[in-house]
Each structure stands twice: as C-alpha cells, then as structure tokens.
Design a protein around this motif. Structure first.
Motif, short mmCIF file in Angstrom:
data_model
loop_
_atom_site.label_atom_id
_atom_site.label_comp_id
_atom_site.label_asym_id
_atom_site.label_seq_id
_atom_site.Cartn_x
_atom_site.Cartn_y
_atom_site.Cartn_z
N ILE A 33 -28.31 30.54 14.12
CA ILE A 33 -27.78 30.43 14.98
C ILE A 33 -28.90 29.26 15.74
O ILE A 33 -27.93 28.76 16.93
CB ILE A 33 -27.43 31.65 16.22
CG1 ILE A 33 -26.12 32.29 14.58
CG2 ILE A 33 -27.09 31.73 17.09
CD1 ILE A 33 -26.27 33.29 15.55
N PHE A 34 -29.93 29.46 16.19
CA PHE A 34 -30.94 29.54 17.04
C PHE A 34 -30.47 27.50 16.18
O PHE A 34 -30.85 27.21 17.88
CB PHE A 34 -32.47 29.84 15.53
CG PHE A 34 -33.29 28.74 16.54
CD1 PHE A 34 -33.79 29.29 18.23
CD2 PHE A 34 -34.44 27.61 16.54
CE1 PHE A 34 -34.67 28.25 18.66
CE2 PHE A 34 -35.01 27.03 16.78
CZ PHE A 34 -35.49 27.10 18.36
N ASP A 35 -30.43 26.77 15.36
CA ASP A 35 -30.36 25.43 15.11
C ASP A 35 -28.74 24.95 15.49
O ASP A 35 -29.17 24.35 16.03
CB ASP A 35 -30.63 24.78 13.44
CG ASP A 35 -31.32 26.05 12.76
OD1 ASP A 35 -32.72 25.37 13.34
OD2 ASP A 35 -31.81 26.83 12.27
N ALA A 36 -28.15 26.16 15.38
CA ALA A 36 -26.96 25.60 16.39
C ALA A 36 -27.11 25.45 17.75
O ALA A 36 -26.15 24.45 18.28
CB ALA A 36 -25.63 26.34 15.67
N ASN A 37 -27.62 26.22 18.41
CA ASN A 37 -28.18 26.58 20.02
C ASN A 37 -28.69 25.06 19.90
O ASN A 37 -28.46 24.14 21.41
CB ASN A 37 -28.68 26.98 20.57
CG ASN A 37 -27.48 28.94 20.36
OD1 ASN A 37 -26.74 28.17 20.62
ND2 ASN A 37 -28.71 29.97 20.37
N ILE A 38 -30.06 24.73 19.42
CA ILE A 38 -30.34 23.58 19.27
C ILE A 38 -29.20 22.43 19.30
O ILE A 38 -29.44 21.62 21.06
CB ILE A 38 -31.44 23.01 18.58
CG1 ILE A 38 -32.42 24.00 19.20
CG2 ILE A 38 -32.32 22.13 19.45
CD1 ILE A 38 -33.86 24.61 17.93
N ASP A 50 -25.84 22.32 20.22
CA ASP A 50 -25.64 21.95 21.33
C ASP A 50 -25.74 22.16 22.51
O ASP A 50 -25.79 20.85 23.26
CB ASP A 50 -25.20 23.17 21.32
CG ASP A 50 -23.68 23.58 21.87
OD1 ASP A 50 -22.92 23.38 22.05
OD2 ASP A 50 -23.50 24.83 23.77
N SER A 51 -27.20 22.10 22.35
CA SER A 51 -28.21 21.38 23.70
C SER A 51 -28.19 19.73 23.77
O SER A 51 -27.90 19.38 24.51
CB SER A 51 -29.48 22.94 24.21
OG SER A 51 -30.05 21.91 24.62
N GLN A 97 -24.82 18.32 24.74
CA GLN A 97 -24.79 18.56 26.35
C GLN A 97 -25.47 17.37 27.27
O GLN A 97 -25.66 17.33 27.90
CB GLN A 97 -24.79 20.06 26.75
CG GLN A 97 -24.74 21.61 26.21
CD GLN A 97 -24.42 22.75 26.77
OE1 GLN A 97 -24.94 22.48 27.33
NE2 GLN A 97 -23.65 23.90 25.73
#
Length: 226
Positions: A61-66, A68-69, A72
C-alpha cells in the motif's frame, strides 16, 4: 509587420543565450560528471533501490500511495501549465492590453514585438505541459509494471520486472524534471518585456538556481551521506 518581427542584435543575443542555457543546463543535470552526480542522478539510484525493496514489501500500500502522489503532482503542474497557456493566449489576443503593458514598462509600444515575447513564454509553457502529460502517463505505466511484480522474491520474474518498473519510473522523473526546468525558464523569459539586459540577467540567475540545487544543495549532501 515583418520589420517589427525582426530582432535587433541585443535581443537576438539575449534570446540565443536563453535557449542555449536552457538546453545546456538540462543536459548537464541529466549527464553530470561521474565525480559530481546531480540530485537527479542520485534520485535515479534511489528509485532503483525503491523497486528492489518493493519486491519483498508486504503489503504494498505504501508504494501505491507514492505512485499516486507522483501522478497527482504531474497532473497539478499540467493543469497549471494549461491555465497559464490559456492566459497567455488571451493576452496575445488583446493587442491593446499588450501595448498598454509595453507603455507601463517603458519599452517600445509595438504590439507584435510584445506578442513575440509572450509567445516565447508560451512555447516554454507548452513544452512543460507536454513533459508533464508524458510524465503522468509514464508514472501510470510504472504503476502497472509494479502491479505485475510477483510477490514471491524467488520468482525469476520478480526482480526483472521490478527493474523495468524502476527504469520507467526514472524516465517519468526525467520528463517531470524537464517540465519543471521549462517552467523556470518561462519565468526568466517573462523578463524579456523589460529588455535584453533583463533577459540575460534572468537567464543567468535561473541557471544558477537550477545548478545550485542539483550540485550544491543541502538535499544533495543528505543524499550523499551514509
């Protein structure tokens, strides 16, 4: 019309210096000497390390959030570039305002000459927009490649696909950095409204700021520390 589009010698020199400095600065950032890597080069190494760590990280999940950031961020700058381009086009469409601006800045009140200077800014912004859009798409490709990396580190495809994701990530970052550099030089190009001397000074300052951040910044020292 044609005579007003022609550049005198000081303007031609300032314009050539801006374009040449933009190209050389970008090349030096992406191809630094081995003895003094740039922040961009150092970050490329960290991006490869990230993907190697990604293989064994659970959950991801951490990598997916990065990712996504990062997407953005590119979307934000692309939107900002589009808004700026729209404003510039609207300004060119109103010659009266351009002439008034020229008069306020105590420069020649020739609409076409001022239009030419605004067009230069728009060209940098258009290049930035294209770079940001491509970076956004590449970060999307990277996300898909990351999703294709097996969870099992013993799988022969795991590190190979992670390496592919890292290279796409690095390519996306290069495109994003090129877009940012175009934004910097678009700001420098605005000073052409004040004359060729102002453009030369802004070009030198912009190049100095970019090179200092890449080769002599605190963030670079932190990345080099062990």
């Amino acid at each position: 019309m044609l005579s007003s589009l022609s550049l005198d010698r000081p303007d031609a020199i300032a314009l050539a210096a801006l374009i040449l400095t933009w190209l050389l600065t970008g090349w030096l950032v992406e191809h630094p000497p081995n003895s003094r890597p740039s922040v961009s080069a150092l970050m490329a190494g960290y991006r490869r390390d990230w993907m190697r760590q990604f293989v064994t990280r659970t959950p991801r999940i951490f990598d997916a959030n990065i990712i996504d950031s990062l997407r953005q961020s590119t979307a934000f700058f692309a939107s900002a570039s589009m808004i700026a381009i729209g404003g510039g086009v609207a300004l060119i469409g109103n010659v009266t305002k351009l002439e008034g601006l020229a008069h306020d800045l105590t420069i020649e009140a020739a609409g076409v000459r001022v239009e030419l200077k605004i067009i230069l800014v728009l060209l940098f912004l258009a290049n930035a927009l294209l770079k940001f859009v491509w970076a956004h798409r590449l970060f999307g490709y990277c996300a898909i490649l990351m999703a294709a990396v097996p969870n099992d580190s013993d799988d022969p495809l795991a590190y190979a696909r992670a390496g592919q994701a890292a290279e796409i990530n690095i390519t996306a970052a290069k495109s994003f950095n090129r877009g940012l550099q175009s934004i910097y030089f678009a700001l420098a190009a605005i000073t052409w409204l004040l004359g060729p001397v102002a453009l030369l000074a802004a070009t030198a300052i912009t190049s100095f700021v970019l090179l200092r951040r890449e080769f002599a910044s605190l963030s670079r020292m932190v990345m080099l520390s062990r």
